[in-house]
Design a protein around this motif. Sequence first.
Motif, short mmCIF file in Angstrom:
data_model
loop_
_atom_site.label_atom_id
_atom_site.label_comp_id
_atom_site.label_asym_id
_atom_site.label_seq_id
_atom_site.Cartn_x
_atom_site.Cartn_y
_atom_site.Cartn_z
N VAL A 38 0.84 -1.21 0.00
CA VAL A 38 0.00 0.00 0.00
C VAL A 38 0.87 1.25 0.00
O VAL A 38 0.51 2.26 -0.59
CB VAL A 38 -0.91 0.11 1.25
N HIS A 40 4.59 1.17 -0.28
CA HIS A 40 5.93 1.05 -0.89
C HIS A 40 5.88 0.34 -2.24
O HIS A 40 5.21 -0.68 -2.38
CB HIS A 40 6.85 0.22 0.00
N GLY A 50 5.44 5.94 1.08
CA GLY A 50 6.81 5.69 1.53
C GLY A 50 7.76 5.63 0.34
O GLY A 50 7.32 5.59 -0.81
N LEU A 53 11.46 0.73 -2.12
CA LEU A 53 12.32 -0.16 -1.34
C LEU A 53 13.27 -0.95 -2.25
O LEU A 53 13.95 -1.87 -1.79
CB LEU A 53 11.48 -1.10 -0.46
N ARG A 59 21.19 0.37 2.22
CA ARG A 59 21.02 1.83 2.12
C ARG A 59 21.21 2.48 3.49
O ARG A 59 20.94 1.88 4.51
CB ARG A 59 19.59 2.11 1.61
N MET A 73 13.87 9.97 10.67
CA MET A 73 14.51 8.97 9.82
C MET A 73 15.85 9.49 9.31
O MET A 73 16.84 8.75 9.25
CB MET A 73 13.58 8.60 8.64
N TRP A 83 20.80 0.11 6.76
CA TRP A 83 19.75 -0.91 6.65
C TRP A 83 20.35 -2.26 6.31
O TRP A 83 20.13 -2.80 5.24
CB TRP A 83 18.69 -0.53 5.61
N LEU A 92 11.53 -3.50 11.81
CA LEU A 92 10.23 -4.00 11.36
C LEU A 92 9.39 -4.63 12.48
O LEU A 92 8.19 -4.80 12.32
CB LEU A 92 10.41 -4.98 10.19
N LYS A 103 7.50 8.56 10.21
CA LYS A 103 6.14 8.72 9.69
C LYS A 103 5.63 7.44 9.02
O LYS A 103 4.62 7.44 8.35
CB LYS A 103 6.05 9.94 8.76
N MET A 104 6.37 6.35 9.20
CA MET A 104 5.88 5.06 8.71
C MET A 104 4.85 4.53 9.71
O MET A 104 5.19 4.08 10.80
CB MET A 104 7.04 4.06 8.57
N PHE A 106 3.03 1.93 10.60
CA PHE A 106 2.90 0.48 10.44
C PHE A 106 3.17 -0.15 11.80
O PHE A 106 4.17 0.14 12.42
CB PHE A 106 3.91 0.00 9.39
N LEU A 109 5.90 -6.17 12.14
CA LEU A 109 5.81 -7.60 11.85
C LEU A 109 6.36 -8.34 13.05
O LEU A 109 7.56 -8.37 13.27
CB LEU A 109 6.66 -7.95 10.63
N LEU A 122 13.43 -8.39 -0.38
CA LEU A 122 13.93 -7.06 -0.73
C LEU A 122 15.38 -7.15 -1.21
O LEU A 122 15.77 -6.48 -2.17
CB LEU A 122 13.83 -6.11 0.47
C1 HEC Z 1 1.11 2.89 6.03
C2 HEC Z 1 2.21 3.04 5.11
C3 HEC Z 1 3.40 2.11 5.27
C4 HEC Z 1 3.41 0.73 5.37
C5 HEC Z 1 2.22 -0.22 5.41
C6 HEC Z 1 4.81 0.36 5.40
N1 HEC Z 1 5.62 1.46 5.34
FE1 HEC Z 1 7.65 1.49 5.35
N2 HEC Z 1 7.65 3.53 5.27
C7 HEC Z 1 6.52 4.32 5.20
C8 HEC Z 1 6.89 5.72 5.26
C9 HEC Z 1 5.95 6.91 5.20
C10 HEC Z 1 8.30 5.73 5.36
C11 HEC Z 1 9.20 6.96 5.54
C12 HEC Z 1 9.48 7.05 7.04
C13 HEC Z 1 10.10 8.33 7.54
O1 HEC Z 1 10.58 9.17 6.76
O2 HEC Z 1 10.12 8.48 8.77
C14 HEC Z 1 8.75 4.35 5.37
C15 HEC Z 1 10.08 3.93 5.46
C16 HEC Z 1 10.50 2.63 5.40
C17 HEC Z 1 11.87 2.21 5.41
C18 HEC Z 1 13.09 3.13 5.43
C19 HEC Z 1 13.51 3.38 3.98
C20 HEC Z 1 14.66 4.33 3.80
O3 HEC Z 1 14.91 4.68 2.63
O4 HEC Z 1 15.34 4.72 4.75
C21 HEC Z 1 11.87 0.85 5.33
C22 HEC Z 1 13.10 -0.05 5.31
C23 HEC Z 1 10.51 0.42 5.26
N3 HEC Z 1 9.69 1.52 5.31
C24 HEC Z 1 10.11 -0.90 5.15
C25 HEC Z 1 8.76 -1.33 5.17
C26 HEC Z 1 8.38 -2.71 5.06
C27 HEC Z 1 9.32 -3.87 4.82
C28 HEC Z 1 7.02 -2.73 5.19
C29 HEC Z 1 6.09 -3.94 5.22
C30 HEC Z 1 6.42 -4.98 6.18
C31 HEC Z 1 6.57 -1.36 5.34
N4 HEC Z 1 7.67 -0.54 5.30
C32 HEC Z 1 5.25 -0.95 5.47
C33 HEC Z 1 5.20 3.88 5.11
C34 HEC Z 1 4.79 2.55 5.24
#
Ligand code: HEC
Length: 127
Positions: A38, A40, A50, A53, A59, A73, A83, A92, A103-104, A106, A109, A122
């Motif tokens: 949804v 990524h 987001g 990935l 990274r 972040m 990472w 995670l 701002k993630m 989630f 897991l 990944l």
């Molecule tokens: C509801 C939306 C959402 C979901 C669902 C989500 N993410 Fe994210 N993710 C984000 C956002 C927004 C960011 C940016 C975070 C920030 O800047 O603080 C992020 C950042 C990340 C990053 C850091 C990437 C970087 O370039 O530094 C990773 C790794 C990541 N997500 C992995 C995952 C994985 C794996 C899953 C599923 C298990 C997941 N995310 C599910 C919204 C989401």
Amino acid sequence: MQKNTLMLIGGAVALALTAGTATADTAAGEAVFKKCRVCHSVVQGKKKVGPSLYGVVGRTPGTLDGYKYSDSMKAFGAGGASWDAATLSTYLIKPRATVAKTKMMFPGLKNEADRTAVIAYLDSLDD
Ligand code: HEC
């Protein structure tokens, strides 16, 4: 009799799993990734809510060009984090426990096998 049969089946499954770990993880990881999709994309440079990935394993957090990260972040990456598989797995479990104001949105897991699988998936993308 029945118990022996079960043990045989158990042994065969264990052998199959050991033989095909990488592939099994990657396929299972693609399924787990449905929870991430949804927000990524795995297409290089394609952001959603987001960042992409693609190539995330290895990274520095918060550094993909063209994506507006939270200050939290960016600070995490600037502090020397990377990472790698271990950091990704910890993050995670519960993102906000590792990056306090990410701002993630989630919940995480909780299942270790799911985390291992999604990280293997990944990691396989930019081979
Ligand atoms: C509801 C939306 C959402 C979901 C669902 C989500 N993410 Fe994210 N993710 C984000 C956002 C927004 C960011 C940016 C975070 C920030 O800047 O603080 C992020 C950042 C990340 C990053 C850091 C990437 C970087 O370039 O530094 C990773 C790794 C990541 N997500 C992995 C995952 C994985 C794996 C899953 C599923 C298990 C997941 N995310 C599910 C919204 C989401």
